[in-house]
Design a protein around this motif. Structure first.
Motif, PDB file in Angstrom:
ATOM      1  N   SER A 103       0.808  -1.222   0.000  1.00  0.00           N
ATOM      2  CA  SER A 103       0.000   0.000   0.000  1.00  0.00           C
ATOM      3  C   SER A 103       0.843   1.275   0.000  1.00  0.00           C
ATOM      4  O   SER A 103       0.303   2.365  -0.168  1.00  0.00           O
ATOM      5  N   ASN A 104       2.154   1.155   0.156  1.00  0.00           N
ATOM      6  CA  ASN A 104       3.028   2.333   0.190  1.00  0.00           C
ATOM      7  C   ASN A 104       3.570   2.745  -1.172  1.00  0.00           C
ATOM      8  O   ASN A 104       4.299   3.722  -1.277  1.00  0.00           O
ATOM      9  N   VAL A 105       3.213   2.021  -2.199  1.00  0.00           N
ATOM     10  CA  VAL A 105       3.742   2.329  -3.528  1.00  0.00           C
ATOM     11  C   VAL A 105       2.668   2.987  -4.391  1.00  0.00           C
ATOM     12  O   VAL A 105       1.496   2.617  -4.313  1.00  0.00           O
ATOM     13  N   GLN A 106       3.086   3.993  -5.157  1.00  0.00           N
ATOM     14  CA  GLN A 106       2.187   4.696  -6.076  1.00  0.00           C
ATOM     15  C   GLN A 106       2.627   4.403  -7.495  1.00  0.00           C
ATOM     16  O   GLN A 106       3.827   4.388  -7.793  1.00  0.00           O
ATOM     17  N   THR A 107       1.691   4.199  -8.393  1.00  0.00           N
ATOM     18  CA  THR A 107       2.009   4.014  -9.802  1.00  0.00           C
ATOM     19  C   THR A 107       1.723   5.303 -10.548  1.00  0.00           C
ATOM     20  O   THR A 107       0.674   5.916 -10.364  1.00  0.00           O
ATOM     21  N   ILE A 108       2.673   5.698 -11.373  1.00  0.00           N
ATOM     22  CA  ILE A 108       2.507   6.866 -12.235  1.00  0.00           C
ATOM     23  C   ILE A 108       2.495   6.362 -13.673  1.00  0.00           C
ATOM     24  O   ILE A 108       3.408   5.645 -14.096  1.00  0.00           O
ATOM     25  N   PHE A 109       1.458   6.722 -14.399  1.00  0.00           N
ATOM     26  CA  PHE A 109       1.332   6.325 -15.795  1.00  0.00           C
ATOM     27  C   PHE A 109       1.811   7.464 -16.675  1.00  0.00           C
ATOM     28  O   PHE A 109       1.344   8.593 -16.547  1.00  0.00           O
ATOM     29  N   ILE A 110       2.737   7.170 -17.575  1.00  0.00           N
ATOM     30  CA  ILE A 110       3.286   8.181 -18.470  1.00  0.00           C
ATOM     31  C   ILE A 110       2.990   7.752 -19.909  1.00  0.00           C
ATOM     32  O   ILE A 110       3.407   6.667 -20.334  1.00  0.00           O
ATOM     33  N   PRO A 111       2.289   8.600 -20.645  1.00  0.00           N
ATOM     34  CA  PRO A 111       2.047   8.251 -22.048  1.00  0.00           C
ATOM     35  C   PRO A 111       3.327   8.413 -22.864  1.00  0.00           C
ATOM     36  O   PRO A 111       4.099   9.342 -22.646  1.00  0.00           O
ATOM     37  N   THR A 112       3.539   7.497 -23.785  1.00  0.00           N
ATOM     38  CA  THR A 112       4.702   7.588 -24.652  1.00  0.00           C
ATOM     39  C   THR A 112       4.437   8.594 -25.770  1.00  0.00           C
ATOM     40  O   THR A 112       3.283   8.967 -26.021  1.00  0.00           O
ATOM     41  N   ASN A 113       5.489   9.050 -26.404  1.00  0.00           N
ATOM     42  CA  ASN A 113       5.316   9.923 -27.566  1.00  0.00           C
ATOM     43  C   ASN A 113       4.602   9.153 -28.664  1.00  0.00           C
ATOM     44  O   ASN A 113       4.772   7.935 -28.798  1.00  0.00           O
TER      45      ASN A 113
END
Length: 124
Positions: A103-113
């Motif tokens: 529960s201590n981890v956050q996911t960040i989604f990054i769109p590719t070019n």
């Protein structure tokens, strides 16, 4: 300082992965690529060669979840690349599982070019 990993199966590591890694480096000071074993992909391509060519720090993880890796290494953020809606749906499921395990981890989604939106390790 927050630590982040770019989590991938990266077989092979390609320009789309490099794009996501470089974007993550703009956000975090400490970023490494963590390659998780994916039994659905062949292991014939030398991933180490591709990552070494870019001087990218990496670690290959076997028999361990990414959530467990994060907990053991004080990693606070998982970076995942998104190419399209199918990726987004899959990544949201992984995010749910990772949060159940850690529960201590956050996911960040990054769109590719856009130029890399049709590139995948499976098609390479």
């Amino acid at each position: 300082m927050s630590k982040a990993i770019v989590s991938t199966s990266a077989n092979p590591f390609h320009f789309g992965h490099l794009d996501i890694y470089n974007k993550a480096k703009e956000i975090f000071d400490d970023v490494i690529v963590v390659i998780a074993q994916n039994s659905d992909k062949t292991k014939s391509i030398n991933t180490n060669f591709h990552l070494n060519a870019y001087n990218i720090p990496y670690e290959i993880v076997f028999n361990k979840t990414i959530a467990d890796y994060c907990q053991e290494n004080n990693v606070t953020h998982i970076i995942r690349g998104i190419r399209n809606g199918v990726d987004a749906e899959y990544e949201l499921k992984l995010d749910f599982i990772n949060k159940e395990l850690n529960s201590n981890v956050q996911t960040i989604f990054i769109p590719t070019n856009d130029i890399y939106s049709n590139v995948s390790s499976s098609t390479i």
